[in-house]
Write an enzyme that holds these catalytic residues in place. Structure first.
Site, short mmCIF file in Angstrom:
data_model
loop_
_atom_site.label_atom_id
_atom_site.label_comp_id
_atom_site.label_asym_id
_atom_site.label_seq_id
_atom_site.Cartn_x
_atom_site.Cartn_y
_atom_site.Cartn_z
N ARG A 157 28.19 50.58 11.55
CA ARG A 157 26.75 50.78 11.53
C ARG A 157 26.27 51.49 10.26
NH1 ARG A 157 24.65 49.99 16.64
NH2 ARG A 157 22.80 51.12 16.08
N ASN A 208 19.71 58.22 14.76
CA ASN A 208 19.66 56.84 14.28
C ASN A 208 18.23 56.36 14.49
OD1 ASN A 208 20.65 53.74 15.86
ND2 ASN A 208 20.03 54.07 13.77
N GLY A 209 17.59 55.93 13.40
CA GLY A 209 16.21 55.45 13.51
C GLY A 209 15.42 55.93 12.31
N LYS A 223 25.67 34.24 2.32
CA LYS A 223 27.02 34.83 2.38
C LYS A 223 27.48 35.23 0.99
CE LYS A 223 27.38 35.49 5.49
NZ LYS A 223 26.78 35.54 6.75
N GLU A 274 25.41 38.26 -0.63
CA GLU A 274 25.52 39.60 -0.03
C GLU A 274 26.85 40.28 -0.30
OE1 GLU A 274 25.15 39.81 4.28
OE2 GLU A 274 26.11 37.87 4.46
N HIS A 319 10.35 19.83 -7.80
CA HIS A 319 8.98 20.36 -7.66
C HIS A 319 8.85 21.74 -8.30
CE1 HIS A 319 7.67 16.99 -5.28
NE2 HIS A 319 8.76 17.12 -4.52
C1 F6R Z 1 24.35 38.38 7.04
C2 F6R Z 1 24.06 39.15 8.23
C3 F6R Z 1 22.65 39.48 8.52
C4 F6R Z 1 22.39 39.44 10.03
C5 F6R Z 1 20.96 39.91 10.33
C6 F6R Z 1 20.64 39.79 11.80
O1 F6R Z 1 25.71 38.14 6.92
O2 F6R Z 1 24.94 39.54 8.95
O3 F6R Z 1 21.77 38.65 7.84
O4 F6R Z 1 22.57 38.13 10.48
O5 F6R Z 1 20.82 41.24 9.93
O6 F6R Z 1 21.54 40.52 12.55
P1 F6R Z 1 21.71 40.25 14.10
O7 F6R Z 1 22.31 38.89 14.24
O8 F6R Z 1 22.61 41.33 14.59
O9 F6R Z 1 20.35 40.30 14.69
#
Ligand code: F6R
Length: 598
Positions: free
Chosen positions: A27, A99-100, A475, A478, A494
């Site tokens: 996290r 967390n938040g 992918k 990132e 375009h």
């Molecule tokens: C990319 C990735 C993110 C998640 C996005 C949504 O590899 O992991 O783009 O897909 O943050 O996350 P979830 O699926 O947990 O809602």
């Protein structure tokens, strides 16, 4: 987006907090910290970097039985030891993990707490200082009452765990929107952002309801609504304890998770083929009178939803569209009781997606969650939730969850057509069994240097291949930090083709026979302007001047299932490019696995 844990019980709290933090470290890994009460004072130890780094570099007493811990993904304030959690109040009597995001923290700091010294510029400090402030201003308030008073002043989202010097064997907690769970074992109580962070000795757990606060001591767990009335926490039996995921022989979790894809697809399909399958457990009335379907998600889950919507329109013959959750909330389509909103999220905790659930429900739509975490907020907030059964996904970049989400949505599309999804399920099973992972790794490996040495990359494809382009591109960017863009092939001319110059790398995804010439004609135009092409295909491109050395092999699968399987070599390519460039693909910069803030 920050993981919090807490432990109160008969055993050493530090060891338990360490175990919990290691399980929720996905996290956020900017910094980690722990707090407990010892020698009559609140103790805090924190370090920038990983949980392992924290525990390698500190010594803690082994006779403490109550503490809290945190792993941080920075939102307010830079990554440094001072800003790491736990935070301590100005009077050193409270420590707190959060967390938040506290949206009005500047207003609190410059308003009610204007005479209070702050040590950091982290929003969390306003919470712990408010508790201390209320206790000083009104010494008659109990710690719990001071916490309640504090919560009334907060705007934003929070899951917090707090220690108070005056009540050394108590953990206080509160939750609004951010996830928080409590687990109980024999003489032990755990608190965590995720079921994974609850100790192995837990026999039961509860998801703390939204808007609830309370305390844990050795005798009881008490919870209250903001109004002060009691909340009865209904603990459920722990279904199973997922072992903390291990990399095994793999260098990284991402590699391991890609290698698990065929098994994950297989397991998911088998669960849906069981007599006692997740769809059969849903009340039949839920599926009645559905006129249109809106898929809502973020990031990779959004791309999976695009496949889901395409499949649903093609197979169930119902209007199906896809929306980014973060946009849906500001511009929702017309929704009513005959609209099925499908919310897709690996974590089930993505704040944008959860906000969208609330908007859809307010407008009377039916809500269906599709998630990997059945203890998540998404699972509890949606009318109905279907699991994707991918197993714990640790690497930040989602891989196996994408394939599992697509699998479930393909099944759902056929179910929505006539209730029978056996054919598609069996087709998926048989193709998954024929996947040659080693061959895919070998083929992708040939292109690692070319891609890694490119200053930018354009992915182009049409129809389903366009969705694979979008996900491949996400992918790669990132975890390799190479600027890349994905375009529907027809859009190049375009505008974007203006960016093509001598040496531009372009990766054309061509898995649908009927689209070969349409896609390659466009690609030829880019090639004529200097683009260097990589063709990702399993098709015969003999009518085009394509050199073998430029062909990256796509899996040979039924064209209908292409989006489910074609992505795998692309996930592998991104992984290997990241490693080649010397990065850690499991922990890309600036990203966290679970995005619990909007
Ligand atoms: C990319 C990735 C993110 C998640 C996005 C949504 O590899 O992991 O783009 O897909 O943050 O996350 P979830 O699926 O947990 O809602």
């Amino acid at each position: 987006m920050c993981g919090i844990v807490g432990y109160l019980g008969k055993n050493d709290c530090v060891e338990n907090i360490k175990e919990g933090l290691l399980s929720v470290e996905y996290r956020g890994y900017d910094s980690a910290g722990i707090s407990y009460i010892h020698d009559g004072a609140i103790q805090i130890q924190k370090r920038v970097g990983s949980v392992a780094n924290l525990f390698d570099s500190i010594t803690c007493p082994t006779d403490t039985h109550c503490g809290i811990g945190h792993t941080r993904w920075a939102t307010h304030g830079e990554v440094c030891e001072k800003n790491a959690h736990p935070h301590i109040s100005f009077d050193n009597r409270f420590s707190l993990v959060h967390n938040g995001i506290i949206e009005n923290y500047a207003v609190i700091k410059d308003g009610i707490l204007k005479d209070i010294p702050f040590r950091t510029n982290v929003d969390t400090e306003s919470i712990v200082n408010l508790v201390a402030y209320f206790r000083i201003v009104n010494p008659k308030l109990s710690v719990l009452e001071a916490l309640c008073e504090t919560l009334k002043n907060l705007q934003g989202s929070y899951a917090v765990a707090m220690l108070a010097l005056d009540t050394p064997d108590t953990i206080y907690f509160a939750r609004k929107e951010s996830p928080l769970l409590i687990g109980k074992g024999d003489g032990e109580t755990f608190i965590s952002s995720d079921v994974l962070g609850l100790g192995k000795s837990c026999s039961e757990y509860v998801v703390v309801p939204n808007g609830v606060y309370g305390y844990i001591n050795k005798d009881e767990v008490k919870a209250f609504e903001e109004s002060g009335s009691d909340v009865c926490l209904e603990f459920k039996s722990m279904i199973s304890h997922s072992e903390r995921a291990q990399k095994g022989d793999n260098a990284h979790f991402m590699q391991k998770e890609i290698n698990e894809i065929p098994t994950v697809i297989e397991n998911t399909v088998k669960i849906y083929l069981n007599e006692d399958n997740p769809i059969s457990k849903v009340d039949k009335s839920f599926w009645q009178d559905i006129e249109k379907i809106e898929f809502i998600a973020c990031g990779t889950s959004y791309h999976a939803s695009m496949v889901g919507a395409m499949f649903t329109e093609d197979n169930a013959h119902k209007v199906a569209r896809t929306h980014l959750a973060s946009e849906f909330v500001y511009n929702p389509p017309l929704l009513n009781k005959n609209t099925l909103c499908v919310f897709v999220s690996q974590s089930g905790e993505t704040a944008d997606t959860l906000h969208a659930v609330r908007v859809a429900k307010e407008r009377g739509a039916k809500s269906l969650g599709i998630t990997n975490v059945m203890t998540s907020n998404l699972a509890s907030e949606c009318d109905v939730c279907l699991p994707i059964c991918a197993g714990v996904e640790v690497a930040v970049a989602s891989t196996k969850a994408y394939n599992a989400q697509v699998t479930v949505m393909m099944i759902l599309a056929d179910f929505l057509r006539d209730g029978d999804y056996k054919d598609i399920a069996e087709k998926i099973l048989s193709q998954a069994a024929s996947i040659d992972l080693d061959g895919m790794w070998a083929s992708a490996k040939k292109f690692v240097k070319r891609v890694a040495n490119s200053s930018s990359i354009y992915f182009v494809g049409r129809h389903m291949d366009y969705i694979t382009c979008l996900e491949s591109c996400l992918k790669l960017k990132e975890i390799s930090y190479i600027p890349c863009e994905a375009y529907a092939a027809g859009e190049l001319k375009h505008g974007t083709i203006a960016l093509v110059e001598d040496g531009t790398t372009m990766l054309a995804i061509v898995t649908e026979p009927k689209l070969i010439s349409k896609t390659l004609n466009i690609v030829e135009q880019a090639k004529a302007r200097g683009a260097k092409l990589i063709y990702f295909t399993s098709l015969n491109l003999k009518d085009f001047a394509v050199s073998e050395k430029d062909v990256m092999a796509a899996p040979k699968v039924d064209v209908e299932l292409s989006p489910l399987f074609s992505i795998i070599p692309m996930q592998m390519l991104s992984y290997m490019v990241s490693v080649y460039k010397g990065y850690n693909p499991d922990r890309p910069r600036n990203l966290a696995k679970s995005v619990t803030v909007e």
